[in-house]
Design an enzyme around this catalytic site. Structure first.
Site, PDB file in Angstrom:
ATOM      1  N   LYS A  69     -10.648  -1.313   4.373  1.00 22.11           N
ATOM      2  CA  LYS A  69     -10.499  -2.443   5.444  1.00 22.11           C
ATOM      3  C   LYS A  69     -11.313  -2.136   6.779  1.00 22.11           C
ATOM      4  O   LYS A  69     -12.197  -1.371   6.924  1.00 22.11           O
ATOM      5  CB  LYS A  69      -9.140  -2.860   5.659  1.00 22.11           C
ATOM      6  CG  LYS A  69      -8.523  -3.098   4.363  1.00 22.11           C
ATOM      7  CD  LYS A  69      -7.293  -3.725   4.356  1.00 22.11           C
ATOM      8  CE  LYS A  69      -6.790  -3.976   2.916  1.00 22.11           C
ATOM      9  NZ  LYS A  69      -5.473  -4.820   2.682  1.00 22.11           N
ATOM     10  N   SER A  77      -0.194  -2.872  -2.613  1.00 17.69           N
ATOM     11  CA  SER A  77       1.061  -1.594  -2.330  1.00 17.69           C
ATOM     12  C   SER A  77       0.853  -0.796  -3.446  1.00 17.69           C
ATOM     13  O   SER A  77       1.989  -0.085  -3.595  1.00 17.69           O
ATOM     14  CB  SER A  77       2.261  -2.073  -1.795  1.00 17.69           C
ATOM     15  OG  SER A  77       2.061  -3.002  -0.798  1.00 17.69           O
ATOM     16  N   GLY A 122      -0.286  -4.999   1.530  1.00 17.57           N
ATOM     17  CA  GLY A 122       0.007  -4.385   2.715  1.00 17.57           C
ATOM     18  C   GLY A 122       1.587  -4.461   3.110  1.00 17.57           C
ATOM     19  O   GLY A 122       2.072  -4.500   4.159  1.00 17.57           O
ATOM     20  N   ASN A 166     -10.285   0.636  -0.457  1.00 17.82           N
ATOM     21  CA  ASN A 166     -10.495  -0.414   0.371  1.00 17.82           C
ATOM     22  C   ASN A 166     -10.114  -0.038   1.683  1.00 17.82           C
ATOM     23  O   ASN A 166      -9.076  -0.222   2.180  1.00 17.82           O
ATOM     24  CB  ASN A 166     -10.062  -1.802  -0.150  1.00 17.82           C
ATOM     25  CG  ASN A 166     -10.281  -2.754   0.825  1.00 17.82           C
ATOM     26  OD1 ASN A 166     -11.025  -2.708   1.979  1.00 17.82           O
ATOM     27  ND2 ASN A 166      -9.778  -4.109   0.721  1.00 17.82           N
ATOM     28  N   HIS A 197     -11.953 -10.778  -1.400  1.00 21.64           N
ATOM     29  CA  HIS A 197     -10.478 -10.260  -0.943  1.00 21.64           C
ATOM     30  C   HIS A 197      -9.698 -11.201  -0.232  1.00 21.64           C
ATOM     31  O   HIS A 197     -10.182 -12.346   0.543  1.00 21.64           O
ATOM     32  CB  HIS A 197     -10.854  -9.097  -0.074  1.00 21.64           C
ATOM     33  CG  HIS A 197      -9.520  -8.318   0.155  1.00 21.64           C
ATOM     34  ND1 HIS A 197      -8.451  -8.716   1.062  1.00 21.64           N
ATOM     35  CD2 HIS A 197      -8.893  -7.165  -0.367  1.00 21.64           C
ATOM     36  CE1 HIS A 197      -7.636  -7.983   1.046  1.00 21.64           C
ATOM     37  NE2 HIS A 197      -7.894  -7.150   0.038  1.00 21.64           N
ATOM     38  N   GLU A 237      -8.125 -11.361   2.234  1.00 18.98           N
ATOM     39  CA  GLU A 237      -8.159 -11.542   3.700  1.00 18.98           C
ATOM     40  C   GLU A 237      -9.358 -12.396   4.020  1.00 18.98           C
ATOM     41  O   GLU A 237      -9.266 -12.974   5.125  1.00 18.98           O
ATOM     42  CB  GLU A 237      -8.083 -10.073   4.294  1.00 18.98           C
ATOM     43  CG  GLU A 237      -6.753  -9.230   4.215  1.00 18.98           C
ATOM     44  CD  GLU A 237      -6.680  -7.978   3.982  1.00 18.98           C
ATOM     45  OE1 GLU A 237      -7.633  -7.402   4.354  1.00 18.98           O
ATOM     46  OE2 GLU A 237      -5.442  -7.446   3.695  1.00 18.98           O
ATOM     47  N   GLU A 276      -4.915  -9.198  -7.239  1.00 17.74           N
ATOM     48  CA  GLU A 276      -3.822  -8.792  -6.022  1.00 17.74           C
ATOM     49  C   GLU A 276      -3.309  -9.682  -5.516  1.00 17.74           C
ATOM     50  O   GLU A 276      -3.769 -10.812  -4.755  1.00 17.74           O
ATOM     51  CB  GLU A 276      -5.222  -8.451  -4.959  1.00 17.74           C
ATOM     52  CG  GLU A 276      -6.094  -7.067  -5.113  1.00 17.74           C
ATOM     53  CD  GLU A 276      -6.706  -6.400  -3.926  1.00 17.74           C
ATOM     54  OE1 GLU A 276      -6.344  -5.278  -3.844  1.00 17.74           O
ATOM     55  OE2 GLU A 276      -6.909  -7.222  -3.033  1.00 17.74           O
TER      56      GLU A 276
HETATM   57  P1  PGA Z   1      -2.729  -2.333   0.030  1.00 16.68           P
HETATM   58  O1  PGA Z   1      -4.092  -3.380   0.059  1.00 16.68           O
HETATM   59  O2  PGA Z   1      -2.949  -1.258  -0.695  1.00 16.68           O
HETATM   60  O3  PGA Z   1      -2.728  -1.671   1.587  1.00 16.68           O
HETATM   61  O4  PGA Z   1      -1.626  -3.312  -0.126  1.00 16.68           O
HETATM   62  C1  PGA Z   1      -4.678  -3.631  -1.113  1.00 16.68           C
HETATM   63  C2  PGA Z   1      -6.007  -4.345  -0.759  1.00 16.68           C
HETATM   64  O5  PGA Z   1      -5.698  -5.417  -0.049  1.00 16.68           O
HETATM   65  O6  PGA Z   1      -6.838  -4.376  -1.505  1.00 16.68           O
END
Ligand code: PGA
Length: 251
Positions: free
Chosen positions: A11, A212, A173, A9, A95, A97, A167
């Site tokens: 982003k 992460s 993140g 992803n 997601h 976010e 998640e």
């Molecule tokens: P990350 O993000 O691996 O940077 O923690 C995962 C995600 O948001 O899909």
């Protein structure tokens, strides 16, 4: 059969100049590996060039969001039919976010999930709890509601053409990964809950873990029986890291 998958992803990262070498390195290093599905979910604008680069490779591509509407006066939105023009096989919906920063609730996410499926695109439905919800002991309830909302709209059988990504928000993140056992607990909670409604759907459902995941913790997560792969944010932007994570699942 349950399919294993690593999905990147990106982003809101990347540019035309940097995407090319990243994709080329991924293609070269994963060439010939067939037992696992590999996928990159990129910003809309890069779909045409990603499609050009990845066509005829074993890496699939997808989007990170989609409108719940088919077409019409929705300024700034992108429909699932438009994603079809670029042969997107997958799209991430819900997601965290999108849920927290852009106000998408369970209903909207479910509509997006359904819009994707109507266009023949596999939705990757993200579910997960905040730190507050985990500490309050409501993790399972939150996730149950997120999934129930989709089933209410699209039906349990729709999960035959979908992927779920667990998640936990506190792991995204942050560099703080769920322990493999913690993630496994939730994955098996999801699968067992669905099995009560449809055993075959539950057995064959791909459930990814995200938050992460890095090259140094991927193997122990992927060793868990109900973790079928990963949804990778930050580490999907670094070719060597993404390839190492993909290879950790392929073993
Ligand atoms: P990350 O993000 O691996 O940077 O923690 C995962 C995600 O948001 O899909």
């Amino acid at each position: 059969m349950r399919r294993k998958m690593v999905a990147g992803n990106w982003k809101m990262h990347g540019n035309l100049l940097e995407n090319k070498p990243l994709l080329n390195a991924i293609v070269t290093n994963l060439n010939g590996l067939q037992e696992v599905s590999f996928l990159v979910c990129v910003p809309y604008l890069y779909l045409p060039s990603v499609q050009d680069t990845l066509r005829n490779t074993n890496i699939a591509w997808g989007a990170q969001n989609v409108s719940q509407y088919e077409k019409g006066p929705y300024t700034g939105e992108i429909s699932a039919l438009m994603l079809n023009d670029f042969e997107c096989g997958y799209v991430i919906v819900g997601h965290s976010e999108r849920r927290t920063l852009f106000g998408e609730d369970n209903r909207t996410v479910s509509e997006k999930y359904q819009a994707a499926q109507r266009a023949g695109i596999t939705p990757i439905l993200c579910v997960g709890e905040t730190l507050e919800q985990r500490e309050a002991g409501t993790t399972e309830q939150v996730i149950e509601e997120q999934i129930a909302s989709v089933i209410k709209l699209a039906g349990i059988k729709s999960l035959a053409n979908a992927i779920i990504a667990y998640e936990p928000l506190w792991a995204i993140g942050t560099g703080r990964t769920a322990l493999p056992e913690q993630a496994q607990d939730i994955h098996s909670f999801i699968r067992e809950g669905l099995a009560k409604q449809d055993a075959n759907i539950a057995k064959d459902l791909t459930i990814l873990y995200g938050g992460s995941v890095k090259s140094n913790n991927a193997s122990e997560l992927f060793d868990m029986p109900d973790i079928d792969g990963g949804l990778i944010g930050g580490a999907s932007l670094i070719a060597a890291d993404f390839v190492a994570i993909c290879r950790a699942l392929h073993q």
